[in-house]
Design an enzyme around this catalytic site. Structure first.
Site, PDB file in Angstrom:
ATOM      1  CG  HIS A  18     -56.681  25.107  81.163  1.00  0.00           C
ATOM      2  ND1 HIS A  18     -56.210  26.381  80.956  1.00  0.00           N
ATOM      3  CD2 HIS A  18     -56.097  24.341  80.192  1.00  0.00           C
ATOM      4  CE1 HIS A  18     -55.369  26.378  79.929  1.00  0.00           C
ATOM      5  NE2 HIS A  18     -55.295  25.162  79.444  1.00  0.00           N
ATOM      6  CG  HIS A  41     -51.237  20.688  69.239  1.00  0.00           C
ATOM      7  ND1 HIS A  41     -51.667  19.389  69.178  1.00  0.00           N
ATOM      8  CD2 HIS A  41     -50.970  21.054  67.956  1.00  0.00           C
ATOM      9  CE1 HIS A  41     -51.659  18.982  67.913  1.00  0.00           C
ATOM     10  NE2 HIS A  41     -51.243  19.972  67.154  1.00  0.00           N
ATOM     11  CB  SER A 102     -52.835  22.202  78.910  1.00  0.00           C
ATOM     12  OG  SER A 102     -52.021  22.347  77.769  1.00  0.00           O
ATOM     13  CD  GLU A 120     -45.612  24.892  71.016  1.00  0.00           C
ATOM     14  OE1 GLU A 120     -46.698  24.671  71.559  1.00  0.00           O
ATOM     15  OE2 GLU A 120     -45.516  25.464  69.900  1.00  0.00           O
ATOM     16  CG  ASP A 145     -46.680  17.449  63.475  1.00  0.00           C
ATOM     17  OD1 ASP A 145     -47.678  17.565  64.225  1.00  0.00           O
ATOM     18  OD2 ASP A 145     -46.740  17.522  62.246  1.00  0.00           O
ATOM     19  N   GLY A 146     -47.089  17.518  67.122  1.00  0.00           N
ATOM     20  CA  GLY A 146     -47.972  16.830  68.063  1.00  0.00           C
ATOM     21  C   GLY A 146     -48.780  15.711  67.425  1.00  0.00           C
ATOM     22  CG  ASP A 166     -55.567  23.136  73.087  1.00  0.00           C
ATOM     23  OD1 ASP A 166     -56.486  23.561  72.369  1.00  0.00           O
ATOM     24  OD2 ASP A 166     -55.018  23.832  73.974  1.00  0.00           O
TER      25      ASP A 166
HETATM   26  N1  SAM Z   1     -52.640  23.371  75.173  1.00  0.00           N
HETATM   27  C1  SAM Z   1     -52.208  24.711  75.523  1.00  0.00           C
HETATM   28  C2  SAM Z   1     -52.904  25.144  76.782  1.00  0.00           C
HETATM   29  O1  SAM Z   1     -54.044  24.734  77.004  1.00  0.00           O
HETATM   30  O2  SAM Z   1     -52.294  25.875  77.569  1.00  0.00           O
HETATM   31  C3  SAM Z   1     -52.488  25.688  74.408  1.00  0.00           C
HETATM   32  C4  SAM Z   1     -51.992  25.260  73.085  1.00  0.00           C
HETATM   33  S1  SAM Z   1     -52.277  26.364  71.760  1.00  0.00           S
HETATM   34  C5  SAM Z   1     -53.994  26.269  71.505  1.00  0.00           C
HETATM   35  C6  SAM Z   1     -51.646  25.432  70.416  1.00  0.00           C
HETATM   36  C7  SAM Z   1     -50.125  25.298  70.430  1.00  0.00           C
HETATM   37  O3  SAM Z   1     -49.762  24.331  69.448  1.00  0.00           O
HETATM   38  C8  SAM Z   1     -49.366  26.558  70.048  1.00  0.00           C
HETATM   39  O4  SAM Z   1     -48.424  26.841  71.055  1.00  0.00           O
HETATM   40  C9  SAM Z   1     -48.660  26.225  68.738  1.00  0.00           C
HETATM   41  O5  SAM Z   1     -47.367  26.799  68.631  1.00  0.00           O
HETATM   42  C10 SAM Z   1     -48.558  24.724  68.839  1.00  0.00           C
HETATM   43  N2  SAM Z   1     -48.508  23.971  67.563  1.00  0.00           N
HETATM   44  C11 SAM Z   1     -49.009  24.311  66.357  1.00  0.00           C
HETATM   45  N3  SAM Z   1     -48.874  23.297  65.481  1.00  0.00           N
HETATM   46  C12 SAM Z   1     -48.289  22.275  66.190  1.00  0.00           C
HETATM   47  C13 SAM Z   1     -47.923  20.960  65.861  1.00  0.00           C
HETATM   48  N4  SAM Z   1     -48.138  20.457  64.641  1.00  0.00           N
HETATM   49  N5  SAM Z   1     -47.374  20.195  66.817  1.00  0.00           N
HETATM   50  C14 SAM Z   1     -47.158  20.683  68.066  1.00  0.00           C
HETATM   51  N6  SAM Z   1     -47.483  21.923  68.439  1.00  0.00           N
HETATM   52  C15 SAM Z   1     -48.056  22.713  67.512  1.00  0.00           C
END
Ligand code: SAM
Length: 289
Positions: A18, A41, A102, A120, A145-146, A166
């Site tokens: 961050h 993500h 983020s 998400e 899906d990210g 992320d």
């Molecule tokens: N980027 C965030 C932050 O810095 O505050 C933290 C994200 S956390 C490490 C990863 C997130 O990705 C989780 O909330 C999870 O539910 C989500 N996630 C997992 N697989 C995903 C996908 N294929 N596409 C989008 N989100 C996904």
């Protein structure tokens, strides 16, 4: 999908990610033209550190908790100000209860012309994120899906942007997916600034990961790593890294000021270390403690 970021919000890895994200946003704002942050993500956007989940691990205490309590050197305080000001703004009584994820952090730093697209996939987390940004015309929240968004949402219509990738690293092969995802995204949006997060832990395939990144035909790639403890007898996270593609020209020097300070304030033992180096691009100097 078992991963929930609430258990880790505000930990030492979030702090590095961050702090750098805030520097990237600030740099983008040196030009008047608006830009987009694509957050692939995104998580839930806002974390209550007094929640049962966050209290269970208490990880934030060794991350943002330590940093907020630290006496920072003036240059470091200035570099961290946009990030720490956002944290303080969420905690007007001077305590530390709420922590920005983020997408929230980016949004808090935006001017009127800047925009957020956040993905998400976890249904509950998506709903929370969606609610957080309800009615906000600067933010588009999608349950997608990210990894797909790296194709579908690039290039942004603003033609300027930061792409934060992320993933939770709960499945094997995430390092490879990061490399493949970057290769795909970069082909569509070579002018973008990319920030990819990766874990550092015992037996992590970092050498192979760095070599695979170097093999991509991408000219400017900077790496920043911060390890807070030895991996002896440890299975969990001991550090984290960021790969920054097309970094602002100022970022390497900023990292040389920031990383030692983050290490000093968040080290958990005497094996804590940091380094910032070019994977591709400028001279491959390595600065390490
Ligand atoms: N980027 C965030 C932050 O810095 O505050 C933290 C994200 S956390 C490490 C990863 C997130 O990705 C989780 O909330 C999870 O539910 C989500 N996630 C997992 N697989 C995903 C996908 N294929 N596409 C989008 N989100 C996904």
């Amino acid at each position: 999908m078992n991963y929930r970021h609430i258990y880790h919000a505000g930990n030492f890895a979030d702090v590095l990610k961050h702090a750098v994200l805030a520097r990237l946003v600030v740099y983008m704002q040196k030009k008047d033209a608006g830009f987009r942050v694509l957050d692939t993500h995104a998580g839930v956007g806002l974390y209550d550190l007094s929640s049962e989940e966050a209290q269970k691990t208490g990880e934030w205490q060794d991350g943002i908790g330590k940093l907020l309590a630290a006496e920072l050197a003036p240059q470091v305080a200035e570099l961290l100000e946009p990030y720490l000001a956002a944290v303080r703004e969420l905690n007007p009584d001077g305590g530390l209860r709420f922590y920005p994820g983020s997408p929230k952090l980016s949004r808090m730093l935006f001017r009127t012309q800047d925009r957020l697209s956040a993905m998400e996939l976890h249904p509950e987390d998506y709903l929370k994120l969606h609610r957080l940004f309800e009615g906000d015309h600067h933010a588009r929240i999608t349950e997608l899906d990210g990894w797909l968004s790296l194709g579908a949402h690039l290039p942004p219509k603003e033609k300027r942007g930061i792409v934060l990738v992320d993933p939770p690293f709960e499945e094997d092969g995430e390092y490879d997916r990061l490399v493949d995802g970057l290769a795909r995204a970069y082909r569509r949006f070579p002018g973008g600034t990319y920030c990819l997060w990766y874990p550092i832990k015992k037996n992590a395939p970092l050498k192979e990961f760095h070599e695979a990144l170097q093999a991509l035909d991408i000219p400017k790639m900077l790496c920043a790593e911060l390890t807070v403890r030895s991996d002896r007898g440890m299975t969990g996270l001991t550090g984290s890294g960021l790969v920054i593609v097309n970094p602002p020209f100022t970022l390497k020097d900023e990292l040389h000021a920031l990383l030692p300070a983050l290490k000093d304030h968040m080290a958990q033992d005497r094996y804590a270390s940091h380094r910032a180096f070019w994977l591709r691009g400028e001279t491959k100097t390595v600065k390490q403690d």
